[in-house]
Write a protein that holds these residues in place. Sequence first.
Motif, PDB file in Angstrom:
ATOM      1  N   GLU A 303       0.815  -1.215   0.000  1.00 30.13           N
ATOM      2  CA  GLU A 303       0.000   0.000   0.000  1.00 30.13           C
ATOM      3  C   GLU A 303       0.849   1.266   0.000  1.00 30.13           C
ATOM      4  OE1 GLU A 303      -2.613  -0.186   3.313  1.00 30.13           O
ATOM      5  OE2 GLU A 303      -3.496  -2.129   2.738  1.00 30.13           O
ATOM      6  N   ARG A 304       2.152   1.131   0.086  1.00 28.76           N
ATOM      7  CA  ARG A 304       3.017   2.308   0.131  1.00 28.76           C
ATOM      8  C   ARG A 304       3.331   2.807  -1.290  1.00 28.76           C
ATOM      9  NH1 ARG A 304       7.246   1.196   5.196  1.00 28.76           N
ATOM     10  NH2 ARG A 304       5.580   0.942   6.762  1.00 28.76           N
ATOM     11  N   LEU A 305       3.588   4.106  -1.386  1.00 32.73           N
ATOM     12  CA  LEU A 305       3.852   4.740  -2.678  1.00 32.73           C
ATOM     13  C   LEU A 305       5.317   4.563  -3.053  1.00 32.73           C
ATOM     14  CD1 LEU A 305       1.743   8.007  -2.348  1.00 32.73           C
ATOM     15  CD2 LEU A 305       1.331   6.099  -3.905  1.00 32.73           C
ATOM     16  N   VAL A 306       5.630   3.351  -3.503  1.00 30.30           N
ATOM     17  CA  VAL A 306       6.977   3.052  -3.983  1.00 30.30           C
ATOM     18  C   VAL A 306       6.924   3.134  -5.506  1.00 30.30           C
ATOM     19  CG1 VAL A 306       8.864   1.382  -4.038  1.00 30.30           C
ATOM     20  CG2 VAL A 306       7.416   1.597  -1.995  1.00 30.30           C
ATOM     21  N   LYS A 307       7.341   4.262  -6.031  1.00 26.76           N
ATOM     22  CA  LYS A 307       7.208   4.567  -7.460  1.00 26.76           C
ATOM     23  C   LYS A 307       8.497   4.193  -8.172  1.00 26.76           C
ATOM     24  CE  LYS A 307       4.628   6.631 -10.642  1.00 26.76           C
ATOM     25  NZ  LYS A 307       3.283   6.138 -10.990  1.00 26.76           N
ATOM     26  N   ILE A 308       8.499   3.053  -8.878  1.00 28.92           N
ATOM     27  CA  ILE A 308       9.690   2.614  -9.598  1.00 28.92           C
ATOM     28  C   ILE A 308       9.676   3.113 -11.041  1.00 28.92           C
ATOM     29  CG2 ILE A 308      11.060   0.616 -10.298  1.00 28.92           C
ATOM     30  CD1 ILE A 308       9.811  -0.930  -8.003  1.00 28.92           C
ATOM     31  N   PHE A 309       8.509   3.089 -11.672  1.00 25.36           N
ATOM     32  CA  PHE A 309       8.360   3.529 -13.052  1.00 25.36           C
ATOM     33  C   PHE A 309       7.331   4.658 -13.127  1.00 25.36           C
ATOM     34  CE2 PHE A 309       9.809  -0.839 -13.382  1.00 25.36           C
ATOM     35  CZ  PHE A 309      10.779  -0.774 -14.367  1.00 25.36           C
ATOM     36  N   ALA A 310       7.483   5.508 -14.137  1.00 27.74           N
ATOM     37  CA  ALA A 310       6.523   6.588 -14.397  1.00 27.74           C
ATOM     38  C   ALA A 310       6.363   6.725 -15.905  1.00 27.74           C
ATOM     39  CB  ALA A 310       6.988   7.906 -13.786  1.00 27.74           C
ATOM     40  N   GLN A 311       5.227   7.259 -16.316  1.00 21.19           N
ATOM     41  CA  GLN A 311       4.911   7.406 -17.736  1.00 21.19           C
ATOM     42  C   GLN A 311       5.120   8.841 -18.168  1.00 21.19           C
ATOM     43  OE1 GLN A 311       0.742   6.810 -19.577  1.00 21.19           O
ATOM     44  NE2 GLN A 311       1.685   4.783 -19.733  1.00 21.19           N
TER      45      GLN A 311
END
Length: 659
Positions: A303-311
């Motif tokens: 549930e944590r905001l672990v952002k590995i990729f983005a568009q």
Amino acid sequence: MALPAEKVSELKQIIHNQLSQGDVQRRIREMLSESMQEDLGGQGNLMGEQEMFNRLKQRGVVDNILQQIQFDGGTNGQRPATHFTDKDNMLRSVGDKKTNIDPSRRYLYLYIKAGKAFLEHIEENNGVPGQVASYFTFHILFRGQRFKSRPVACACEPDIDEGFLLELHKDGIGDAGKMADATTMLSISDPIHVVLIKTDASGDTTLVSSHFLEWRPVLTSSSSRLTTYLELKGTGSESKVSAGVIDIQVELFPKTKQALSNEVITAQIQLERGRHAEQERLFLVYAKQWWKEYLTIREIHKERLVKIFAQDENGNNRPVCSFVKPLRAGRLLDTAREAARFVSLTHQERTPTLGGGGRTEQWTTMHAFLCRNKGDCEDHATLLCSLLLGFGLDAYVCVGTKAKGAVHAWVMTISVDGLVTFWESLNGHRYIHEPLDPNAPPMDKQHRPKYPYKTIGCVFNHQSFYANNQPTDNVAVCQFHLRDEARWKSMSHDAIMSVCGSSSTPLWPQFPPLCAPSIDPSLASNDLEQQLRILVTEHRRDMGLTTMWDDQLSYLLTPSLAAYETERTTGLTPGNEEFQDSIKHAVPDGHTFKGYPIQFSHRNARKAFATCLRSPVCEEIIHCRGDHVRLGVRVRVYPYPESACATWIMFACKYKSII
């Protein structure tokens, strides 16, 4: 018409310089020697001046000299050049001035003739005849060189007629002394980034298209010239839809002696794309395994905001680390806090969506973000982090939530002593983070943390990525010892550098240099101030009030505005004793003084005036009635790179108090 003596001397000097620089004198001697031996058979016959000139012209020597000499008069077939030698301004704009090219260097000339099929703009500019409602602007980035076209009225078939002269040797110091041959150019994988911006009548900007042009097919042309049609796609949810088509021409200067085959170009491009695809695949495999390990630590981690990729704006999924890179501002920004001030003045706008639903997340490439001068919190955070890294700070982008649960991104720096500072990229505020004891009793409102952040899921920069591994992701109690694996799970440095590191064939777009401010602060301030005076006068006349302006009172407001901007830039509050003393001298006994300062990030007079009227304090000043009413207004525009500006306005009045 005869030329003045000084012009004749100047022209002779120019011709002499060109003959010396191009080593033409040696070539002329060789040509004459060959001609005398071949054509005269060594008989010693004299060659006339006209015959000598014709032979040199046939060998191309005369044309070569004429091409290198710059004339003010236009000639047929001359291309509009947008390359200038201004070292201080990294952004080149089109002008009437023509420029020479260095004959020892290789150039790429991109010419955009016209556009068609911009179907969304069929109805543009059909309102008032002769009035342009909105316009297009093309921005070009190639190997650290930035160009900006002149505005072109929006239309279904815009008449663009714009040329850009790009250097192929821009980065390599060792390449300065030799010409780039076909093999060298084949290895230059940098594409030309073409960004199309639409600006409406109110100054609002829209990112129409962001396209990466592969220029190397021009190497297959025997004439070193390639003419084609380029389809520009939309952005975001419209990245698969055509925005329009432009007619372009790509040409090499000087021309190559031998063209490459289509098979060679295709093989090289496919080889690079295959290598990139393999690097991305390996990183994706690693990221999946890393994420699986992270979830096994605690179930709540999912549930944590672990952002590995983005568009990005073209719909490409990229590692978030690729959006950050150390960015040096040269002499345009002097301090890290000034960089934070600059980023905060770039407009914020969420990515527009069709229909309802939640927030659409889009991380814009740096060049497109700077050209549009507008973006979301992620764009601001990556730009600020890149600038802080450029200033030598240990900076990271933080991804988490704000107090009301909204997803947010901000920046964090960690000092050598371990002091953690949060930087809010949207307003330039700084907050010192001191972790709280989760077992301590609740704090009163006065001692609660001032920052608006609630949770944090991960932090990253251009070569590091850390996921929050602590029992709670509450920012207030988090420890930021990033090297402690018990608190932060890190990604492999080598894995990140395999897709985000610098190489000869980078996977992701290169960062552009910042360009200098293009406005004159004195002229802009004076112009906006005059417009506001007219608006106030007309507004009071409509209310049946007369207006008397006090120029001295207006001038005395300047130190106050300077103090406000200094405080925003440095975080320090300068003393204003002199300002207060000057106002006391300017306001007679028995009179009352009122002032209202406000800051904008634009220079639209009507929009600023409408905003000021919504403030009760400012409305009271502008609507002031009484005896000996005198009004004052002062405007101070502080320009920053990339057309950003801080516009300070202060309205004031003094009037005789009636008891």
